[in-house]
Design a protein around this motif. Structure first.
Motif, PDB file in Angstrom:
ATOM      1  N   THR A 121     -27.477 -57.650 -26.018  1.00  9.32           N
ATOM      2  CA  THR A 121     -27.609 -58.304 -27.310  1.00  9.32           C
ATOM      3  C   THR A 121     -27.955 -57.271 -28.377  1.00  9.32           C
ATOM      4  N   THR A 122     -27.462 -57.494 -29.593  1.00  9.40           N
ATOM      5  CA  THR A 122     -27.735 -56.560 -30.672  1.00  9.40           C
ATOM      6  C   THR A 122     -29.192 -56.614 -31.106  1.00  9.40           C
ATOM      7  N   GLN A 123     -29.869 -57.752 -30.868  1.00  5.01           N
ATOM      8  CA  GLN A 123     -31.276 -57.852 -31.252  1.00  5.01           C
ATOM      9  C   GLN A 123     -32.173 -56.982 -30.385  1.00  5.01           C
ATOM     10  N   SER A 124     -31.737 -56.676 -29.183  1.00  9.24           N
ATOM     11  CA  SER A 124     -32.486 -55.788 -28.297  1.00  9.24           C
ATOM     12  C   SER A 124     -31.622 -54.577 -28.013  1.00  9.24           C
ATOM     13  N   SER A 125     -31.503 -53.707 -29.027  1.00  7.31           N
ATOM     14  CA  SER A 125     -30.543 -52.627 -28.901  1.00  7.31           C
ATOM     15  C   SER A 125     -31.016 -51.399 -29.666  1.00  7.31           C
ATOM     16  N   VAL A 126     -30.120 -50.421 -29.760  1.00  8.44           N
ATOM     17  CA  VAL A 126     -30.421 -49.116 -30.339  1.00  8.44           C
ATOM     18  C   VAL A 126     -29.316 -48.732 -31.304  1.00  8.44           C
ATOM     19  N   SER A 127     -29.680 -48.108 -32.409  1.00 10.48           N
ATOM     20  CA  SER A 127     -28.709 -47.406 -33.239  1.00 10.48           C
ATOM     21  C   SER A 127     -29.088 -45.930 -33.259  1.00 10.48           C
ATOM     22  N   PHE A 128     -28.073 -45.082 -33.342  1.00  8.30           N
ATOM     23  CA  PHE A 128     -28.260 -43.635 -33.227  1.00  8.30           C
ATOM     24  C   PHE A 128     -28.063 -42.960 -34.578  1.00  8.30           C
ATOM     25  N   ALA A 129     -28.959 -42.031 -34.909  1.00  4.94           N
ATOM     26  CA  ALA A 129     -28.853 -41.274 -36.154  1.00  4.94           C
ATOM     27  C   ALA A 129     -27.759 -40.213 -36.031  1.00  4.94           C
ATOM     28  N   PRO A 130     -26.966 -39.994 -37.083  1.00  5.13           N
ATOM     29  CA  PRO A 130     -25.868 -39.002 -37.034  1.00  5.13           C
ATOM     30  C   PRO A 130     -26.386 -37.582 -37.210  1.00  5.13           C
ATOM     31  N   LEU A 131     -27.019 -37.049 -36.176  1.00  5.34           N
ATOM     32  CA  LEU A 131     -27.670 -35.736 -36.270  1.00  5.34           C
ATOM     33  C   LEU A 131     -26.710 -34.644 -36.709  1.00  5.34           C
ATOM     34  N   GLN A 132     -25.441 -34.726 -36.273  1.00  6.83           N
ATOM     35  CA  GLN A 132     -24.487 -33.661 -36.574  1.00  6.83           C
ATOM     36  C   GLN A 132     -24.087 -33.635 -38.043  1.00  6.83           C
ATOM     37  N   SER A 133     -24.479 -34.646 -38.809  1.00 10.60           N
ATOM     38  CA  SER A 133     -24.111 -34.716 -40.227  1.00 10.60           C
ATOM     39  C   SER A 133     -25.303 -34.498 -41.150  1.00 10.60           C
ATOM     40  N   LEU A 134     -26.469 -34.193 -40.600  1.00  5.53           N
ATOM     41  CA  LEU A 134     -27.684 -34.076 -41.397  1.00  5.53           C
ATOM     42  C   LEU A 134     -28.089 -32.613 -41.578  1.00  5.53           C
ATOM     43  N   PHE A 135     -28.899 -32.373 -42.613  1.00  2.60           N
ATOM     44  CA  PHE A 135     -29.382 -31.035 -42.919  1.00  2.60           C
ATOM     45  C   PHE A 135     -30.908 -31.037 -42.916  1.00  2.60           C
ATOM     46  N   GLY A 136     -31.502 -29.851 -42.815  1.00  2.00           N
ATOM     47  CA  GLY A 136     -32.950 -29.765 -42.871  1.00  2.00           C
ATOM     48  C   GLY A 136     -33.607 -30.507 -41.730  1.00  2.00           C
ATOM     49  N   ILE A 137     -34.776 -31.091 -42.009  1.00  2.00           N
ATOM     50  CA  ILE A 137     -35.537 -31.768 -40.950  1.00  2.00           C
ATOM     51  C   ILE A 137     -35.804 -33.239 -41.235  1.00  2.00           C
ATOM     52  N   VAL A 138     -35.616 -33.689 -42.483  1.00  2.50           N
ATOM     53  CA  VAL A 138     -35.943 -35.069 -42.835  1.00  2.50           C
ATOM     54  C   VAL A 138     -34.726 -35.963 -42.655  1.00  2.50           C
ATOM     55  N   THR A 139     -34.915 -37.073 -41.968  1.00  2.00           N
ATOM     56  CA  THR A 139     -33.862 -38.068 -41.791  1.00  2.00           C
ATOM     57  C   THR A 139     -33.925 -39.060 -42.945  1.00  2.00           C
ATOM     58  N   PRO A 140     -32.839 -39.241 -43.698  1.00  2.00           N
ATOM     59  CA  PRO A 140     -32.861 -40.271 -44.733  1.00  2.00           C
ATOM     60  C   PRO A 140     -33.237 -41.625 -44.136  1.00  2.00           C
ATOM     61  N   SER A 141     -34.031 -42.398 -44.863  1.00  2.00           N
ATOM     62  CA  SER A 141     -34.512 -43.675 -44.326  1.00  2.00           C
ATOM     63  C   SER A 141     -33.363 -44.580 -43.901  1.00  2.00           C
ATOM     64  N   GLY A 142     -32.258 -44.544 -44.645  1.00  2.21           N
ATOM     65  CA  GLY A 142     -31.126 -45.394 -44.315  1.00  2.21           C
ATOM     66  C   GLY A 142     -30.331 -44.953 -43.105  1.00  2.21           C
ATOM     67  N   LEU A 143     -30.647 -43.761 -42.560  1.00  2.00           N
ATOM     68  CA  LEU A 143     -29.963 -43.262 -41.360  1.00  2.00           C
ATOM     69  C   LEU A 143     -30.917 -43.118 -40.182  1.00  2.00           C
ATOM     70  N   HIS A 144     -32.161 -43.564 -40.361  1.00  5.25           N
ATOM     71  CA  HIS A 144     -33.170 -43.491 -39.298  1.00  5.25           C
ATOM     72  C   HIS A 144     -32.730 -44.335 -38.104  1.00  5.25           C
ATOM     73  N   PHE A 145     -32.855 -43.767 -36.905  1.00 10.97           N
ATOM     74  CA  PHE A 145     -32.439 -44.534 -35.726  1.00 10.97           C
ATOM     75  C   PHE A 145     -33.302 -45.788 -35.569  1.00 10.97           C
ATOM     76  N   GLU A 146     -32.764 -46.779 -34.875  1.00 13.53           N
ATOM     77  CA  GLU A 146     -33.480 -48.031 -34.645  1.00 13.53           C
ATOM     78  C   GLU A 146     -33.577 -48.320 -33.146  1.00 13.53           C
ATOM     79  N   ARG A 147     -34.687 -48.915 -32.759  1.00  7.70           N
ATOM     80  CA  ARG A 147     -34.802 -49.517 -31.424  1.00  7.70           C
ATOM     81  C   ARG A 147     -35.577 -50.810 -31.611  1.00  7.70           C
ATOM     82  N   HIS A 148     -34.941 -51.910 -31.285  1.00 11.45           N
ATOM     83  CA  HIS A 148     -35.582 -53.219 -31.416  1.00 11.45           C
ATOM     84  C   HIS A 148     -35.612 -53.919 -30.063  1.00 11.45           C
TER      85      HIS A 148
END
Length: 468
Positions: A121-148
């Motif tokens: 189910t999507t309610q109990s799932s994970v989304s992955f942050a696009p690490l290969q497209s990011l710079f520096g060390i800070v993850t934009p809040s809108g790209l932060h990975f999720e685990r619910h």
């Protein structure tokens, strides 16, 4: 383009063409494809996920190449310079056209992605942050990975409460209930920390399973968190900090996520009750309006929608620490309370799904982190681990935070394997898969911090491989 480039080996190389790289295709599978993979996974066909990813990657690669069109002509003038573009000849859009800023439409494909077949189910799932497209060390809040564990909620902050109590009389002298406004009026601190799911890279324990850094390591993000040290609230409630050896953190979502946190971590002042992330309020997916920040510890302990802290004298053995988020050992026993995220790293460029289009100079870059302190060193190999060179660590290098590393490399067009190996200030060195499996076997899920290998093929395509 001819350049004079220092490749880090003490030699300046003249007339080396700077290599071009094709981005990894961001979206490998359609919604229908994800549903198909999920169905196959429920039937026990674990190899189907690898097959689906491989087929989707092949078709996605062609469209990714088209997206990087308009190359500089090999001869003659470049029309992109000779012809003045429209944006240089007229007025642009007005200020504050969008009340909340958005990325460029040309970056719309850089998104969090859900892994097929991982959960039912999507309610109990994970989304992955696009690490290969990011710079520096800070993850934009809108790209932060999720685990619910039971979906996300947009909680009314005016009605949300945080209770501090004891497991028995006298454990907390004056149990208290705090509103969000009361917490936000207290002295606050802001700190940068990484958060990593304990299952990050978990699909790779037995064999290569996924194609890109986003899917292999993307249950990882790093933010500036703002809030109040938990120790402040415990002191306000009169908690017995000698008898109280642990606290129970409880979330307000439907799964009632509960985790035990050792008092030793709280006494240091590191553990925060956070309401801010990257300069604004937490996003709903990240636990708005309150979440726990436990630096260096697996993400499941960073309880979202935090509503209660209970002080006790022993671990609580909740379902998500007694039977989940535990390490299966080769002899069949399970190791519990292994919450620290050990030192780990991953090269994000070049990485799986990307294509090197030319021989020549490349900047190898990636991320390193340790749940025990600061990253001390990152070594990089471009020959499958036979030889290693020290990478440059970008500042700032902070405790329990992502660290960006870089190293110069000239690709000669031959197949090679790129790896990174991080060490922290405790002396811990990131292990190889051979070393990890000697202790943990191949049937684990959690806490995989083994060295990642990317194979650069002769045609420039980069693939996920393992060296055992």
């Amino acid at each position: 383009m001819n350049e004079r480039i220092s490749t880090g080996d003490g030699v300046n190389h003249e007339n080396i063409r700077s290599g071009a790289i094709q981005k990894a295709p961001e979206n490998f599978l359609s919604r229908d494809g994800i549903q198909t993979v999920a169905s196959e996974a429920r039937q026990g066909r674990r190899d189907f996920m690898r097959t689906a990813f491989a087929a989707a990657a092949a078709s996605a690669g062609a469209s990714a190449a088209l997206a990087q069109g308009n190359p500089v002509p090999s001869a003659g003038g470049d029309p992109n310079i000779l012809n003045l573009p429209e944006h240089s000849k007229g007025l642009g859009q007005g200020v504050a056209t969008d009340g909340y800023g958005k990325p460029s439409r040309f970056e719309a494909n850089v998104q969090r992605r859900q892994s097929p077949g991982l959960t039912q189910t999507t309610q109990s799932s994970v989304s992955f942050a696009p690490l290969q497209s990011l710079f520096g060390i800070v993850t934009p809040s809108g790209l932060h990975f999720e685990r619910h564990h039971q979906g996300w909620w947009d909680v009314d902050p005016s009605k949300h409460r945080l209770m501090v109590n004891g497991s028995e009389p006298g454990m907390v002298k004056t149990p208290k209930v705090f509103t969000l406004d009361e917490i936000m009026r207290l002295p606050a601190v802001s700190r940068f920390h990484f958060i990593e799911c304990g299952a990050n890279t978990g699909m790779e324990w037995g064999n290569v399973a996924v194609p890109t850094a986003q899917y292999s390591h993307g249950m990882l993000s790093c933010s500036e968190f703002t809030g109040v040290p938990l120790i402040t609230l415990l002191e306000m409630a009169g908690a017995d900090l000698k008898r109280g050896k642990f606290v129970l953190a409880e979330g307000a979502d439907g799964s009632s996520m509960t985790r035990t946190i050792p008092m030793s971590q709280i006494l240091s002042g590191e553990v925060l009750i956070a309401y801010g992330q990257n300069g604004e309020m937490l996003r709903p997916e990240n636990g708005y309006p309150l979440r726990l920040i436990v630096p260096g510890v697996q993400g499941v302990s960073w309880v979202k929608y935090l509503r209660r802290i209970e002080v006790g004298d022993q671990p609580y053995a909740t379902k998500d620490e007694a039977i989940h988020y535990i390490d299966l050992m080769p002899d069949g026993l399970h190791r519990q309370y292994t919450s620290i995220q050990e030192c780990k790293s991953v090269v994000t460029t070049p990485s799986g799904g990307q294509v090197l289009l030319d021989k020549g100079f490349y900047n190898i870059t990636g991320l390193a982190w340790s749940g025990r302190g600061k990253v001390k060193k990152v070594d990089v190999s471009v020959d499958g681990g036979r030889n290693w060179r020290s990478a440059r660590l970008e500042t700032p290098v902070l405790s329990k935070c992502l660290t960006r590393f870089n190293i110069d490399w000239v690709w000669d067009g031959k197949p090679t394997i790129i790896q990174s190996r991080a060490s922290d200030d405790t002396g811990y060195v990131q292990p190889s898969y051979k070393q990890s499996r000697a202790v943990r076997g191949t049937r684990s899920i959690y806490h995989n911090n083994s060295i990642q290998s990317w194979l650069v093929q002769e045609n420039g395509e980069v693939k996920n491989v393992q060296i055992s």
